[in-house]
Design a protein around this motif. Sequence first.
Motif, PDB file in Angstrom:
ATOM      1  N   UNK A 148      46.472  12.732  33.004  1.00  0.00           N
ATOM      2  CA  UNK A 148      46.420  14.178  32.986  1.00  0.00           C
ATOM      3  C   UNK A 148      47.281  14.697  31.856  1.00  0.00           C
ATOM      4  N   UNK A 149      46.894  15.811  31.294  1.00  0.00           N
ATOM      5  CA  UNK A 149      47.598  16.373  30.156  1.00  0.00           C
ATOM      6  C   UNK A 149      48.109  17.753  30.510  1.00  0.00           C
ATOM      7  N   UNK A 150      49.332  18.060  30.149  1.00  0.00           N
ATOM      8  CA  UNK A 150      49.913  19.364  30.388  1.00  0.00           C
ATOM      9  C   UNK A 150      51.288  19.227  30.997  1.00  0.00           C
ATOM     10  N   UNK A 151      52.052  20.297  31.010  1.00  0.00           N
ATOM     11  CA  UNK A 151      53.394  20.270  31.572  1.00  0.00           C
ATOM     12  C   UNK A 151      53.260  20.540  33.057  1.00  0.00           C
ATOM     13  N   UNK A 152      53.087  19.495  33.811  1.00  0.00           N
ATOM     14  CA  UNK A 152      52.846  19.619  35.242  1.00  0.00           C
ATOM     15  C   UNK A 152      53.394  18.406  35.963  1.00  0.00           C
ATOM     16  N   UNK A 153      53.588  18.512  37.230  1.00  0.00           N
ATOM     17  CA  UNK A 153      54.055  17.386  38.036  1.00  0.00           C
ATOM     18  C   UNK A 153      52.879  16.790  38.793  1.00  0.00           C
ATOM     19  N   UNK A 154      52.998  15.552  39.169  1.00  0.00           N
ATOM     20  CA  UNK A 154      51.964  14.924  39.971  1.00  0.00           C
ATOM     21  C   UNK A 154      51.948  15.545  41.357  1.00  0.00           C
ATOM     22  N   UNK A 155      50.782  15.694  41.897  1.00  0.00           N
ATOM     23  CA  UNK A 155      50.672  16.267  43.228  1.00  0.00           C
ATOM     24  C   UNK A 155      50.966  15.202  44.279  1.00  0.00           C
ATOM     25  N   UNK A 159      53.176  -1.356  31.165  1.00  0.00           N
ATOM     26  CA  UNK A 159      53.225   0.095  31.049  1.00  0.00           C
ATOM     27  C   UNK A 159      52.943   0.481  29.611  1.00  0.00           C
ATOM     28  N   UNK A 160      52.709   1.746  29.393  1.00  0.00           N
ATOM     29  CA  UNK A 160      52.528   2.254  28.038  1.00  0.00           C
ATOM     30  C   UNK A 160      53.900   2.194  27.351  1.00  0.00           C
ATOM     31  N   UNK A 161      53.979   1.592  26.166  1.00  0.00           N
ATOM     32  CA  UNK A 161      55.269   1.527  25.464  1.00  0.00           C
ATOM     33  C   UNK A 161      55.878   2.922  25.275  1.00  0.00           C
ATOM     34  N   UNK A 162      57.146   3.049  25.645  1.00  0.00           N
ATOM     35  CA  UNK A 162      57.865   4.311  25.487  1.00  0.00           C
ATOM     36  C   UNK A 162      57.646   5.307  26.619  1.00  0.00           C
ATOM     37  N   UNK A 163      56.848   4.961  27.610  1.00  0.00           N
ATOM     38  CA  UNK A 163      56.575   5.883  28.714  1.00  0.00           C
ATOM     39  C   UNK A 163      57.837   6.138  29.536  1.00  0.00           C
ATOM     40  N   UNK A 164      57.966   7.362  30.016  1.00  0.00           N
ATOM     41  CA  UNK A 164      59.018   7.680  30.973  1.00  0.00           C
ATOM     42  C   UNK A 164      58.592   7.108  32.319  1.00  0.00           C
ATOM     43  N   UNK A 165      59.537   6.604  33.074  1.00  0.00           N
ATOM     44  CA  UNK A 165      59.217   5.958  34.343  1.00  0.00           C
ATOM     45  C   UNK A 165      59.677   6.808  35.513  1.00  0.00           C
ATOM     46  N   UNK A 171      60.665  13.866  42.345  1.00  0.00           N
ATOM     47  CA  UNK A 171      61.579  13.525  41.256  1.00  0.00           C
ATOM     48  C   UNK A 171      62.151  14.810  40.686  1.00  0.00           C
ATOM     49  N   UNK A 172      63.274  14.696  40.017  1.00  0.00           N
ATOM     50  CA  UNK A 172      63.950  15.860  39.442  1.00  0.00           C
ATOM     51  C   UNK A 172      63.348  16.150  38.070  1.00  0.00           C
ATOM     52  N   UNK A 173      62.515  17.172  38.002  1.00  0.00           N
ATOM     53  CA  UNK A 173      61.810  17.518  36.768  1.00  0.00           C
ATOM     54  C   UNK A 173      62.788  17.707  35.613  1.00  0.00           C
ATOM     55  N   UNK A 174      63.897  18.409  35.856  1.00  0.00           N
ATOM     56  CA  UNK A 174      64.851  18.717  34.792  1.00  0.00           C
ATOM     57  C   UNK A 174      65.501  17.472  34.200  1.00  0.00           C
ATOM     58  N   UNK A 175      65.703  16.441  35.009  1.00  0.00           N
ATOM     59  CA  UNK A 175      66.379  15.255  34.480  1.00  0.00           C
ATOM     60  C   UNK A 175      65.409  14.179  33.996  1.00  0.00           C
ATOM     61  N   UNK A 176      64.145  14.241  34.416  1.00  0.00           N
ATOM     62  CA  UNK A 176      63.192  13.191  34.069  1.00  0.00           C
ATOM     63  C   UNK A 176      62.303  13.583  32.901  1.00  0.00           C
ATOM     64  N   UNK A 177      61.790  14.816  32.915  1.00  0.00           N
ATOM     65  CA  UNK A 177      60.827  15.242  31.897  1.00  0.00           C
ATOM     66  C   UNK A 177      61.525  15.877  30.704  1.00  0.00           C
ATOM     67  N   UNK A 178      60.870  15.870  29.543  1.00  0.00           N
ATOM     68  CA  UNK A 178      61.458  16.509  28.360  1.00  0.00           C
ATOM     69  C   UNK A 178      61.741  17.990  28.631  1.00  0.00           C
ATOM     70  N   UNK A 179      62.818  18.525  28.054  1.00  0.00           N
ATOM     71  CA  UNK A 179      63.191  19.916  28.343  1.00  0.00           C
ATOM     72  C   UNK A 179      62.225  20.961  27.785  1.00  0.00           C
ATOM     73  N   UNK A 230      56.023  20.447  25.257  1.00  0.00           N
ATOM     74  CA  UNK A 230      55.730  19.022  25.158  1.00  0.00           C
ATOM     75  C   UNK A 230      54.477  18.686  25.957  1.00  0.00           C
ATOM     76  N   UNK A 231      53.539  18.004  25.324  1.00  0.00           N
ATOM     77  CA  UNK A 231      52.353  17.527  26.052  1.00  0.00           C
ATOM     78  C   UNK A 231      52.734  16.279  26.822  1.00  0.00           C
ATOM     79  N   UNK A 232      52.381  16.258  28.085  1.00  0.00           N
ATOM     80  CA  UNK A 232      52.689  15.127  28.954  1.00  0.00           C
ATOM     81  C   UNK A 232      51.391  14.499  29.443  1.00  0.00           C
TER      82      UNK A 232
END
Length: 95
Positions: free
Chosen positions: A10-17, A60-66, A73-81, A85-87
């Motif tokens: 999925x693409x966009x600044x969103x969290x998994x449901x 995994x995809x090289x460089x992927x955030x885990x 999960x804590x969006x602020x600490x895990x995802x780019x600020x 940013x396309x995720x």
Amino acid sequence: MLRRSMLVLTLGFTALVAGGCKSSHPAVKELSVPEAVAAHKAGAVFVDANTPEFRQGNGKVPGALLLDNYRQYDVASVLPPSKDTSLVFYCSNKR
């Protein structure tokens, strides 16, 4: 190596449901493998929502955030600020 059958992207600044990688949200788009590769080349950040055990056996995809837990999960600490940013979230859907 990425396998077409194990990717839901999925693409966009969103969290998994909570139900997994699939989403009915209109801003979430499922990508084909070529679209995902193009997004990666364009600088999208990949986010791996698989379990550690799945990653160990399948990679995994090289460089992927885990994510430790795709449901919580804590969006602020895990995802780019930057919200610009396309995720690309991906998981196997084999839980």
